[in-house]
Design a protein around this motif. Sequence first.
Motif, mmCIF file in Angstrom:
data_model
loop_
_atom_site.group_PDB
_atom_site.id
_atom_site.type_symbol
_atom_site.label_atom_id
_atom_site.label_comp_id
_atom_site.label_asym_id
_atom_site.label_seq_id
_atom_site.Cartn_x
_atom_site.Cartn_y
_atom_site.Cartn_z
ATOM 1 N N PRO A 165 8.802 -29.175 -46.588
ATOM 2 C CA PRO A 165 7.922 -30.194 -47.190
ATOM 3 C C PRO A 165 7.514 -31.281 -46.215
ATOM 4 C CG PRO A 165 9.726 -29.667 -48.678
ATOM 5 C CD PRO A 165 10.048 -29.005 -47.372
ATOM 6 N N ALA A 166 8.445 -31.701 -45.357
ATOM 7 C CA ALA A 166 8.115 -32.736 -44.362
ATOM 8 C C ALA A 166 7.086 -32.223 -43.367
ATOM 9 C CB ALA A 166 9.391 -33.172 -43.637
ATOM 10 N N ILE A 167 7.219 -30.963 -42.940
ATOM 11 C CA ILE A 167 6.251 -30.371 -42.018
ATOM 12 C C ILE A 167 4.876 -30.281 -42.682
ATOM 13 C CG2 ILE A 167 5.650 -28.305 -40.723
ATOM 14 C CD1 ILE A 167 7.963 -29.820 -39.517
ATOM 15 N N ILE A 168 4.861 -29.912 -43.968
ATOM 16 C CA ILE A 168 3.593 -29.808 -44.698
ATOM 17 C C ILE A 168 2.929 -31.180 -44.808
ATOM 18 C CG2 ILE A 168 2.566 -29.337 -46.957
ATOM 19 C CD1 ILE A 168 4.629 -27.100 -47.283
ATOM 20 N N LEU A 169 3.726 -32.215 -45.136
ATOM 21 C CA LEU A 169 3.178 -33.572 -45.229
ATOM 22 C C LEU A 169 2.603 -34.020 -43.886
ATOM 23 C CD1 LEU A 169 5.825 -35.424 -47.437
ATOM 24 C CD2 LEU A 169 3.479 -34.823 -48.061
ATOM 25 N N LEU A 170 3.303 -33.711 -42.803
ATOM 26 C CA LEU A 170 2.809 -34.065 -41.472
ATOM 27 C C LEU A 170 1.498 -33.342 -41.178
ATOM 28 C CD1 LEU A 170 3.060 -35.351 -38.670
ATOM 29 C CD2 LEU A 170 4.564 -33.440 -38.009
ATOM 30 N N GLY A 171 1.438 -32.048 -41.503
ATOM 31 C CA GLY A 171 0.215 -31.287 -41.267
ATOM 32 C C GLY A 171 -0.962 -31.813 -42.071
ATOM 33 N N LEU A 172 -0.709 -32.136 -43.348
ATOM 34 C CA LEU A 172 -1.774 -32.683 -44.192
ATOM 35 C C LEU A 172 -2.242 -34.040 -43.672
ATOM 36 C CD1 LEU A 172 -0.408 -31.788 -47.749
ATOM 37 C CD2 LEU A 172 -2.372 -30.760 -46.579
ATOM 38 N N HIS A 173 -1.289 -34.835 -43.160
ATOM 39 C CA HIS A 173 -1.651 -36.150 -42.625
ATOM 40 C C HIS A 173 -2.512 -36.003 -41.375
ATOM 41 C CE1 HIS A 173 -1.193 -40.448 -41.927
ATOM 42 N NE2 HIS A 173 -0.908 -40.175 -40.670
ATOM 43 N N ILE A 174 -2.193 -35.026 -40.547
ATOM 44 C CA ILE A 174 -2.985 -34.799 -39.337
ATOM 45 C C ILE A 174 -4.407 -34.351 -39.689
ATOM 46 C CG2 ILE A 174 -3.221 -33.328 -37.292
ATOM 47 C CD1 ILE A 174 -0.151 -33.302 -37.125
ATOM 48 N N LEU A 175 -4.521 -33.487 -40.697
ATOM 49 C CA LEU A 175 -5.826 -32.933 -41.067
ATOM 50 C C LEU A 175 -6.658 -33.886 -41.922
ATOM 51 C CD1 LEU A 175 -4.750 -29.271 -41.937
ATOM 52 C CD2 LEU A 175 -5.989 -30.034 -39.905
ATOM 53 N N PHE A 176 -5.987 -34.625 -42.817
ATOM 54 C CA PHE A 176 -6.720 -35.451 -43.786
ATOM 55 C C PHE A 176 -6.181 -36.884 -43.792
ATOM 56 C CE2 PHE A 176 -6.246 -31.095 -45.480
ATOM 57 C CZ PHE A 176 -7.567 -30.680 -45.396
ATOM 58 N N ARG A 177 -6.043 -37.463 -42.616
ATOM 59 C CA ARG A 177 -5.428 -38.776 -42.472
ATOM 60 C C ARG A 177 -6.054 -39.822 -43.408
ATOM 61 N NH1 ARG A 177 -2.696 -41.078 -38.012
ATOM 62 N NH2 ARG A 177 -3.117 -39.121 -36.897
ATOM 63 N N ARG A 178 -7.367 -39.826 -43.518
ATOM 64 C CA ARG A 178 -8.064 -40.851 -44.301
ATOM 65 C C ARG A 178 -7.718 -40.769 -45.789
ATOM 66 N NH1 ARG A 178 -14.445 -41.015 -43.586
ATOM 67 N NH2 ARG A 178 -13.711 -41.299 -41.437
ATOM 68 N N PHE A 179 -7.439 -39.575 -46.281
ATOM 69 C CA PHE A 179 -7.241 -39.390 -47.714
ATOM 70 C C PHE A 179 -5.764 -39.315 -48.129
ATOM 71 C CE2 PHE A 179 -11.142 -37.224 -46.351
ATOM 72 C CZ PHE A 179 -12.086 -37.931 -47.093
ATOM 73 N N MET A 180 -4.859 -39.425 -47.174
ATOM 74 C CA MET A 180 -3.447 -39.204 -47.476
ATOM 75 C C MET A 180 -2.667 -40.469 -47.800
ATOM 76 S SD MET A 180 -2.598 -36.072 -47.636
ATOM 77 C CE MET A 180 -0.824 -36.210 -47.503
ATOM 78 N N THR A 181 -3.250 -41.641 -47.558
ATOM 79 C CA THR A 181 -2.502 -42.878 -47.754
ATOM 80 C C THR A 181 -2.046 -43.057 -49.201
ATOM 81 O OG1 THR A 181 -3.698 -43.969 -45.951
ATOM 82 C CG2 THR A 181 -2.560 -45.387 -47.535
ATOM 83 N N THR A 182 -2.955 -42.874 -50.144
ATOM 84 C CA THR A 182 -2.601 -43.058 -51.567
ATOM 85 C C THR A 182 -1.552 -42.053 -52.030
ATOM 86 O OG1 THR A 182 -4.775 -44.003 -52.068
ATOM 87 C CG2 THR A 182 -3.488 -43.116 -53.908
ATOM 88 N N PRO A 183 -1.709 -40.736 -51.766
ATOM 89 C CA PRO A 183 -0.661 -39.794 -52.164
ATOM 90 C C PRO A 183 0.690 -40.096 -51.522
ATOM 91 C CG PRO A 183 -2.673 -38.615 -51.614
ATOM 92 C CD PRO A 183 -2.879 -40.036 -51.214
#
Length: 217
Positions: A165-183
């Motif tokens: 899960p931590a790796i997935i969160l990191l990957g999503l943050h790298i790809l969609f940094r602008r949209f990940m703050t709220t989640p």
Amino acid sequence: MSTESLLLIGGLAILDMFSPAIIGVTVYVLLVAKKQQSRLLLAYLTTVALFYFCTGIFLMLGLDVVFDPIANALNSHSARLVMTIVGAILFIGSWLVPKKKTSGSPKPKSFSIEAMIALGFTTSLLEVATALPYFATIGILTSNHLAFYEWLPIIAGYNLIMITPAIILLGLHILFRRFMTTPLRKIQALFDKSTSSALSWVMFLVGLILLMNGGMI
């Protein structure tokens, strides 16, 4: 090793995927650290995974001495009875864990590789005693009397699943940094509410699995 045992270990690994410490630190670093987020998190996650991996090897090499005489002394009915009793204790105890507020997930003293390694080691050291799914997995592997080359990849795979899960969160943050703050903030709020609720859920599910394996359910 039977398919049933592998599925049971897989279920226990999935329980450990929701570690409040691992996910809490991951979310905190992604929200607060200004640079080198990937390197910081990978240093932390590698430390945690290696700590548990080495702990698993140590237990597998040492528990044979403890469990072999017990396994030889217990017949299958007695083993299921013990499993049922332990499962019942965990299942009932999960409802009795007191709810208490926490000050939040662990946080590094500074955003450096050394600090993240230190945090990974200290949090793992403090939480390993309550790692019920991991200990249950070691017990299952030990009872199956597997060779070194059979149980080693299972332990490695378990620890990789644990940090997924931590790796997935990191990957999503790298790809969609602008949209990940709220989640990420919502996840942080969820995991900061209570550590006791996470412990109670782990006790509940491990107890349920042991009851099922013991033949009570």
